[in-house]
Motif scaffolding. Structure first.
Motif, PDB file in Angstrom:
ATOM      1  N   ALA A 108      13.985  -2.260   1.880  1.00 46.12           N
ATOM      2  CA  ALA A 108      14.690  -3.149   2.728  1.00 46.12           C
ATOM      3  C   ALA A 108      14.798  -2.332   4.000  1.00 46.12           C
ATOM      4  CB  ALA A 108      16.276  -3.251   1.985  1.00 46.12           C
ATOM      5  N   LEU A 109      15.197  -1.180   4.269  1.00 42.71           N
ATOM      6  CA  LEU A 109      15.334  -0.622   5.483  1.00 42.71           C
ATOM      7  C   LEU A 109      14.224  -0.555   6.341  1.00 42.71           C
ATOM      8  CD1 LEU A 109      17.588   2.435   4.472  1.00 42.71           C
ATOM      9  CD2 LEU A 109      18.189   0.179   5.190  1.00 42.71           C
ATOM     10  N   ALA A 110      12.947   0.011   5.694  1.00 42.35           N
ATOM     11  CA  ALA A 110      11.844   0.207   6.359  1.00 42.35           C
ATOM     12  C   ALA A 110      11.265  -1.277   6.940  1.00 42.35           C
ATOM     13  CB  ALA A 110      10.825   0.687   5.584  1.00 42.35           C
ATOM     14  N   LEU A 111      11.436  -2.266   6.428  1.00 49.83           N
ATOM     15  CA  LEU A 111      11.070  -3.639   6.706  1.00 49.83           C
ATOM     16  C   LEU A 111      12.207  -4.620   7.262  1.00 49.83           C
ATOM     17  CD1 LEU A 111       8.384  -4.324   3.759  1.00 49.83           C
ATOM     18  CD2 LEU A 111       8.096  -3.300   6.050  1.00 49.83           C
ATOM     19  N   LYS A 112      12.995  -3.915   7.746  1.00 50.21           N
ATOM     20  CA  LYS A 112      14.054  -4.678   8.127  1.00 50.21           C
ATOM     21  C   LYS A 112      13.829  -5.570   9.554  1.00 50.21           C
ATOM     22  CE  LYS A 112      16.649  -0.986  10.823  1.00 50.21           C
ATOM     23  NZ  LYS A 112      18.029  -0.169  10.838  1.00 50.21           N
ATOM     24  N   ARG A 113      12.956  -5.029  10.214  1.00 45.56           N
ATOM     25  CA  ARG A 113      12.536  -5.553  11.279  1.00 45.56           C
ATOM     26  C   ARG A 113      10.989  -5.576  11.514  1.00 45.56           C
ATOM     27  NH1 ARG A 113      16.592  -2.415  14.020  1.00 45.56           N
ATOM     28  NH2 ARG A 113      18.129  -3.944  14.617  1.00 45.56           N
ATOM     29  N   ILE A 114      10.363  -6.466  11.540  1.00 42.07           N
ATOM     30  CA  ILE A 114       8.554  -6.581  11.317  1.00 42.07           C
ATOM     31  C   ILE A 114       8.228  -7.381  12.713  1.00 42.07           C
ATOM     32  CG2 ILE A 114       6.755  -7.532   9.999  1.00 42.07           C
ATOM     33  CD1 ILE A 114       8.636  -7.457   7.571  1.00 42.07           C
ATOM     34  N   SER A 115       7.410  -6.539  13.469  1.00 39.40           N
ATOM     35  CA  SER A 115       6.810  -7.420  14.796  1.00 39.40           C
ATOM     36  C   SER A 115       5.547  -7.890  14.461  1.00 39.40           C
ATOM     37  CB  SER A 115       6.519  -5.939  15.635  1.00 39.40           C
ATOM     38  OG  SER A 115       5.774  -4.853  15.023  1.00 39.40           O
ATOM     39  N   GLU A 116       4.846  -7.734  13.530  1.00 42.42           N
ATOM     40  CA  GLU A 116       3.535  -8.237  12.958  1.00 42.42           C
ATOM     41  C   GLU A 116       3.374  -8.317  11.712  1.00 42.42           C
ATOM     42  OE1 GLU A 116      -1.027  -8.070  14.287  1.00 42.42           O
ATOM     43  OE2 GLU A 116       0.266  -6.742  15.188  1.00 42.42           O
ATOM     44  N   VAL A 117       3.559  -9.287  11.114  1.00 45.73           N
ATOM     45  CA  VAL A 117       3.395  -9.322   9.484  1.00 45.73           C
ATOM     46  C   VAL A 117       1.985  -9.098   9.051  1.00 45.73           C
ATOM     47  CG1 VAL A 117       3.404 -11.275   7.431  1.00 45.73           C
ATOM     48  CG2 VAL A 117       5.073 -11.483   9.585  1.00 45.73           C
ATOM     49  N   LYS A 118       0.898  -9.536   9.821  1.00 50.13           N
ATOM     50  CA  LYS A 118      -0.254  -8.768   9.326  1.00 50.13           C
ATOM     51  C   LYS A 118      -0.502  -7.311   9.212  1.00 50.13           C
ATOM     52  CE  LYS A 118      -3.177 -13.077  10.745  1.00 50.13           C
ATOM     53  NZ  LYS A 118      -3.994 -13.551  11.538  1.00 50.13           N
ATOM     54  N   TYR A 119       0.071  -6.882  10.115  1.00 48.36           N
ATOM     55  CA  TYR A 119      -0.247  -5.304  10.245  1.00 48.36           C
ATOM     56  C   TYR A 119       0.890  -4.844   9.194  1.00 48.36           C
ATOM     57  CZ  TYR A 119       0.420  -0.538  11.841  1.00 48.36           C
ATOM     58  OH  TYR A 119       0.410   0.811  11.844  1.00 48.36           O
ATOM     59  N   ALA A 120       2.101  -5.323   9.161  1.00 48.44           N
ATOM     60  CA  ALA A 120       2.753  -4.989   7.816  1.00 48.44           C
ATOM     61  C   ALA A 120       2.232  -5.026   6.537  1.00 48.44           C
ATOM     62  CB  ALA A 120       4.292  -5.417   7.897  1.00 48.44           C
ATOM     63  N   VAL A 121       1.449  -6.153   6.281  1.00 51.27           N
ATOM     64  CA  VAL A 121       0.809  -6.309   4.890  1.00 51.27           C
ATOM     65  C   VAL A 121      -0.326  -5.409   4.853  1.00 51.27           C
ATOM     66  CG1 VAL A 121      -0.615  -7.937   3.626  1.00 51.27           C
ATOM     67  CG2 VAL A 121       1.416  -8.930   4.732  1.00 51.27           C
ATOM     68  N   LYS A 122      -0.841  -5.112   5.827  1.00 51.25           N
ATOM     69  CA  LYS A 122      -2.166  -3.973   5.851  1.00 51.25           C
ATOM     70  C   LYS A 122      -1.589  -2.751   5.368  1.00 51.25           C
ATOM     71  CE  LYS A 122      -5.602  -1.810   8.772  1.00 51.25           C
ATOM     72  NZ  LYS A 122      -6.315  -1.771  10.034  1.00 51.25           N
ATOM     73  N   LYS A 123      -0.422  -2.235   6.106  1.00 51.00           N
ATOM     74  CA  LYS A 123       0.054  -1.125   5.638  1.00 51.00           C
ATOM     75  C   LYS A 123       0.664  -0.787   4.291  1.00 51.00           C
ATOM     76  CE  LYS A 123       1.424   1.909   8.088  1.00 51.00           C
ATOM     77  NZ  LYS A 123       0.759   3.149   8.564  1.00 51.00           N
ATOM     78  N   ILE A 124       1.349  -2.139   3.927  1.00 49.01           N
ATOM     79  CA  ILE A 124       1.763  -2.148   2.254  1.00 49.01           C
ATOM     80  C   ILE A 124       0.705  -1.922   1.575  1.00 49.01           C
ATOM     81  CG2 ILE A 124       2.745  -3.662   0.584  1.00 49.01           C
ATOM     82  CD1 ILE A 124       4.459  -4.956   2.916  1.00 49.01           C
ATOM     83  N   ILE A 125      -0.492  -2.575   1.506  1.00 47.08           N
ATOM     84  CA  ILE A 125      -1.617  -2.522   0.887  1.00 47.08           C
ATOM     85  C   ILE A 125      -2.386  -1.350   0.790  1.00 47.08           C
ATOM     86  CG2 ILE A 125      -3.922  -3.509   0.487  1.00 47.08           C
ATOM     87  CD1 ILE A 125      -3.232  -6.065   1.301  1.00 47.08           C
ATOM     88  N   LEU A 126      -2.454  -0.607   1.961  1.00 48.54           N
ATOM     89  CA  LEU A 126      -2.929   0.808   2.047  1.00 48.54           C
ATOM     90  C   LEU A 126      -2.174   1.629   1.188  1.00 48.54           C
ATOM     91  CD1 LEU A 126      -5.059   2.679   3.317  1.00 48.54           C
ATOM     92  CD2 LEU A 126      -3.564   2.663   5.322  1.00 48.54           C
ATOM     93  N   ARG A 127      -0.816   1.715   1.398  1.00 45.42           N
ATOM     94  CA  ARG A 127       0.034   2.547   0.703  1.00 45.42           C
ATOM     95  C   ARG A 127       0.154   2.477  -0.760  1.00 45.42           C
ATOM     96  NH1 ARG A 127       6.493   3.717   0.927  1.00 45.42           N
ATOM     97  NH2 ARG A 127       6.488   5.943   0.767  1.00 45.42           N
ATOM     98  N   THR A 128      -0.324   1.083  -1.220  1.00 45.10           N
ATOM     99  CA  THR A 128      -0.243   1.064  -2.642  1.00 45.10           C
ATOM    100  C   THR A 128      -1.719   1.554  -2.975  1.00 45.10           C
ATOM    101  OG1 THR A 128       1.034  -1.290  -2.469  1.00 45.10           O
ATOM    102  CG2 THR A 128      -0.497  -0.940  -4.300  1.00 45.10           C
TER     103      THR A 128
END
Length: 487
Positions: A108-128
């Motif tokens: 919730a804190l890390a994703l409270k502001r998202i400037s670019e959804v595609k980039y955030a999704v990429k980071k989530i998948i990479l961390r997974t």
């Protein structure tokens, strides 16, 4: 606005936890340092709030790591704190849900502001993928640390599931929902205690879907008879058959959780030392481990995956509850409203769990990750989180808990090196004449066990001083140097 690149579990570029910016009802952002009326000042410290990082997050994460080290390395000497053989909940059974809870809060804190959804999704998948890699490497059978100085695994018997793999799945689902619904988030909440639930309805929809899939599968899936091969003491391979042919069974032998894993992963890829072997039906040494009884049921020798697929789907609910606590942290700027939300939900979850368990409707069971277990452990996590928040962030008593904060800031490092025994294995690699004569065993035996003339007392003192205290100091040094291992 923070760039997602600088956010890792709610941390900024300096590795410190970011305090969420609270918002008033009209959408104006507030850091809690506006002039206060005399009446407001009289309500201190519960209303006092400054823009600073929330130390409780690191302390809670550190507490979870400390509990893991304690129960893993002292559980053999104190079976009562080790995992419950089946129904019930011990100290060890709180560890993984606490991890999942704080992962949810951090998302919730890390994703409270998202400037670019595609980039955030990429980071989530990479961390997974990183979590999955480390999970399979550490718990898939490749690493034999700390007791064996060898490595490698037969791919026909590799274990695909584990702690980090479960965390990866929960993180992936919860973080993707949080990211993909970011445009639907409110800038401010409507009045009312339940407005925050409506504001983040899609997160709860995800949790309800996971709950429904788990419950329907658990109580409706038909479980047929099944067989497995086990090695006897004399080296012979013996084939055993477990008689089932039923639905909705919540015992060790014929539950849907085990059946799904046997069908999905294959029985050769499951955990081969399940805790149910410590049940009274399996051994007279219960709750400790011991030789099987002559009349022990066949399933006592069978493999079972405690971090399997269906139970991990249930674990998504824990992550959903955790992210709710994070949303409360973001939207409520004063301490009292935060605690009201947190404590009320934690208490409700504990009540639901106790009712389900003591009426025998759904027993608390870590191995099945039953709904009552979800409620009980998530409720406990919420209460513990609230207590730490009061002590550390409300009243400012941080010093006694600094060691937890330090460990929490480098949780992944301590998990790998300490909880998974990698550092101990490294030390054991420098032995004298034979591998059993190594520094770790020498310290435990001569500094702790012999001095206290007790295996149990020596073990617990070794864990406290040679492991927990040692890694607290190491983590503190790394913090002072600004070194953090983040995936």
């Amino acid at each position: 606005m923070e760039d997602p690149k600088t956010l890792e579990e709610g941390r900024g570029a300096d590795g410190h936890q970011l305090e969420p910016v609270a918002e008033d009802a009209d959408g104006d952002k507030s850091h809690g340092n506006e002039p206060k009326s005399k009446a407001a000042e009289e309500e201190e410290p519960l209303r006092k709030h400054k823009a600073k990082r929330v130390a409780t997050l690191d302390a809670f994460r550190g507490l979870t790591i400390v509990l893991m080290i304690l129960v893993d390395d002292a559980g053999g000497a104190y079976p009562r704190i080790d995992h419950s053989p089946w129904n019930g909940c011990t100290l060890a059974d709180f560890v993984l849900p606490f991890f999942l809870f704080i992962v949810g809060v951090a998302i919730a804190l890390a994703l409270k502001r998202i400037s670019e959804v595609k980039y955030a999704v990429k980071k989530i998948i990479l961390r997974t993928l990183k979590l999955l890699f480390w999970g399979i490497l550490l718990q898939g059978g490749y690493s034999h640390a700390p007791y064996e100085l060898t490595y490698g695994v037969d791919m026909k018997k590799i274990r695909w599931c584990g702690i980090l793999q479960r965390i990866a799945l929960v993180y992936l689902v919860v973080a993707l929902i949080e990211t993909l619904t970011s445009k639907a988030r409110p800038n401010s909440l409507k009045s009312g205690h339940f407005s925050i639930f409506a504001a983040y309805k899609w997160q709860w929809v995800g949790g309800i879907v996971a709950f429904t899939v788990y419950m329907v599968t658990t109580f409706s899936l038909y479980v047929p008879d099944w067989s497995f091969v086990a090695s006897e003491e004399d080296g012979r391979a013996e084939t055993y058959t477990v008689k089932c042919g039923m639905r909705g069974h919540l015992g060790p032998a014929c539950n849907a959780v085990g059946y799904v894993d046997r069908q999905f992963w294959g029985i050769n890829h499951l955990y081969t030392q399940p805790v149910w072997a410590r049940l009274r039906a399996c051994t007279f040494s219960s709750p400790d481990s011991g030789p099987f009884r002559e009349d022990a049921p066949t399933w006592c020798r069978a493999p079972f995956e405690p971090e399997g697929l269906l139970s991990s789907i249930s674990a998504i609910v824990t992550g959903t509850i955790g992210i709710h606590y994070g949303h409360v942290l973001i939207h409520f700027k004063d301490h009292a409203p935060r605690l009201k939300q947190w404590v009320s939900m934690g208490t409700l979850l504990l009540i639901v769990a106790c009712v389900l368990h003591f009426t025998d409707a759904i027993p608390i069971n870590k191995q099945l990750y039953s709904f009552s277990y979800v409620c009980f452990t998530a409720g406990a996590a919420g209460i513990v989180f609230s207590l730490l928040y009061v002590v550390i962030d409300v009243y400012g008593l941080r010093r006694p808990f600094l060691f937890l904060e330090w460990i929490g800031m480098n949780a992944m490092l301590v998990f790998v090196l300490a909880a998974q025994g990698i550092f101990a294995a490294f030390v054991n690699g420098w032995y004298f004449k034979n591998p059993d004569r190594n520094l770790v065993k020498w310290i435990m035996q001569h500094v702790f066990v012999d001095v206290w003339n007790s295996e149990r007392v020596g073990t617990i003192l070794y864990v406290i001083f040679a492991e927990i205290t040692f890694w607290s100091v190491v983590s503190g040094i790394l913090h002072k140097l600004g070194i953090y291992w983040k995936l």
